[in-house]
Design an enzyme around this catalytic site. Structure first.
Site, short mmCIF file in Angstrom:
data_model
loop_
_atom_site.label_atom_id
_atom_site.label_comp_id
_atom_site.label_asym_id
_atom_site.label_seq_id
_atom_site.Cartn_x
_atom_site.Cartn_y
_atom_site.Cartn_z
N GLY A 150 0.77 -1.23 0.00
CA GLY A 150 0.00 0.00 0.00
C GLY A 150 0.80 1.28 0.00
O GLY A 150 0.27 2.35 0.33
N LEU A 161 -4.49 -6.87 -7.14
CA LEU A 161 -4.06 -8.00 -7.96
C LEU A 161 -5.19 -8.83 -8.57
O LEU A 161 -4.92 -9.79 -9.28
CB LEU A 161 -3.13 -8.91 -7.14
CG LEU A 161 -1.91 -8.17 -6.58
CD1 LEU A 161 -0.99 -9.13 -5.86
CD2 LEU A 161 -1.15 -7.41 -7.65
N LEU A 186 -8.45 -9.33 -11.13
CA LEU A 186 -9.14 -8.77 -12.30
C LEU A 186 -10.48 -8.19 -11.84
O LEU A 186 -11.13 -8.77 -10.98
CB LEU A 186 -9.38 -9.92 -13.28
CG LEU A 186 -9.73 -9.58 -14.72
CD1 LEU A 186 -8.59 -8.83 -15.39
CD2 LEU A 186 -10.03 -10.88 -15.48
N HIS A 243 1.00 -0.07 -13.54
CA HIS A 243 1.72 -1.33 -13.78
C HIS A 243 3.22 -1.02 -13.73
O HIS A 243 3.67 -0.04 -14.34
CB HIS A 243 1.33 -1.92 -15.14
CG HIS A 243 1.93 -3.27 -15.36
ND1 HIS A 243 1.43 -4.39 -14.76
CD2 HIS A 243 3.01 -3.66 -16.07
CE1 HIS A 243 2.17 -5.43 -15.10
NE2 HIS A 243 3.14 -5.02 -15.90
N ASP A 252 -4.20 -5.42 -17.83
CA ASP A 252 -3.15 -4.54 -18.37
C ASP A 252 -3.35 -4.13 -19.82
O ASP A 252 -2.38 -3.85 -20.53
CB ASP A 252 -1.76 -5.22 -18.23
CG ASP A 252 -1.46 -5.60 -16.79
OD1 ASP A 252 -1.87 -4.86 -15.89
OD2 ASP A 252 -0.80 -6.63 -16.58
C1 GAR Z 1 3.47 -1.41 -7.40
O1 GAR Z 1 4.79 -1.42 -7.88
C2 GAR Z 1 2.49 -1.53 -8.55
O2 GAR Z 1 2.96 -0.96 -9.74
C3 GAR Z 1 2.40 -3.02 -8.68
O3 GAR Z 1 2.39 -3.52 -7.37
C4 GAR Z 1 3.19 -2.66 -6.56
C5 GAR Z 1 2.41 -2.36 -5.31
O4 GAR Z 1 3.22 -1.68 -4.38
N1 GAR Z 1 1.19 -3.40 -9.40
C6 GAR Z 1 1.15 -4.46 -10.20
O5 GAR Z 1 2.08 -5.22 -10.36
C7 GAR Z 1 -0.18 -4.67 -10.91
N2 GAR Z 1 -0.05 -5.59 -11.99
P1 GAR Z 1 2.53 -0.93 -3.15
O6 GAR Z 1 1.54 -1.91 -2.53
O7 GAR Z 1 3.67 -0.63 -2.21
O8 GAR Z 1 1.85 0.30 -3.67
#
Ligand code: GAR
Length: 189
Positions: A12, A85, A87, A104, A145
């Site tokens: 988060g 994560l 869909l 992404h 995506d």
């Molecule tokens: C982020 O890097 C985001 O781009 C990625 O998950 C991470 C979450 O980090 N999202 C994906 O891979 C979606 N396909 P966070 O929970 O610290 O914000």
């Protein structure tokens, strides 16, 4: 004031960066954080930020319209996926046309699709030998995506980069650009 709902499944840090950015603005606010995991660290972050959280399970999300109807009832202007994560069900996508954005951690259309999230993306980029990666902010449709790209930013992948060091570079790009791009999208409404 425009209302933002943020979905997040894990740490988060992006959800927090977005909430903090808009806490200093009068135009918009993050009014709720939604998660499919009650033990996700984003829930603690939300509590520290005094933002209400909604936790839901798979059957509530996919077999009912509970979440979609809740967002509609709360007059949400923009749905933001920040490390979410799952869909989205089509009822949710249809209820918010061009009003759902995702981030992404790579340069789509490369390294996207089912199973490509977080660390798996950085591992695949490093293994590919590509010399650059970056972030993609895009509208969300019913395929992983594949929605219209709004913004991309790039960084180098150096020979000594690991998935961890690349993840750190990508996170810096995310914090620098995601809140600002959300702000720009909101201004078009
Ligand atoms: C982020 O890097 C985001 O781009 C990625 O998950 C991470 C979450 O980090 N999202 C994906 O891979 C979606 N396909 P966070 O929970 O610290 O914000």
């Amino acid at each position: 004031m425009k209302k933002i709902a943020v979905f997040a499944s894990g740490n988060g840090s992006n959800a927090q960066a977005i909430a903090e950015y808009f806490s200093k603005e009068n135009e918009a606010r993050v009014i709720m954080i939604l998660s499919n995991r009650k033990d996700a660290f984003v829930i603690e972050r939300a509590a520290d930020l005094s933002i209400p959280t909604i936790i839901f399970n798979r059957s509530e999300f996919y077999d009912t319209d509970k979440i979609t109807n809740y967002l509609i009832g709360q007059n949400i202007d923009l749905v933001v996926l920040a490390g979410f994560l799952w869909l989205l069900p089509s009822s949710l996508v249809k209820a918010f046309p061009n009003r759902i954005v995702n981030i992404h951690p790579a340069l789509l259309p490369k390294f996207g699709g089912k199973g490509m999230y977080g660390h798996f993306v950085h591992e695949a980029v490093v293994a590919s030998g590509d010399t650059e990666s970056g972030i993609t902010i895009h509208f969300v449709n019913e395929c992983y995506d594949e929605g219209q790209i709004i913004f991309q930013a790039r960084c180098t992948v150096d020979p000594l980069d690991t998935a961890d060091s690349l993840a750190a570079k990508i996170h810096e790009l995310e914090y620098a650009h995601f809140p600002r791009v959300i702000d720009e999208v909101l201004k078009t409404f």
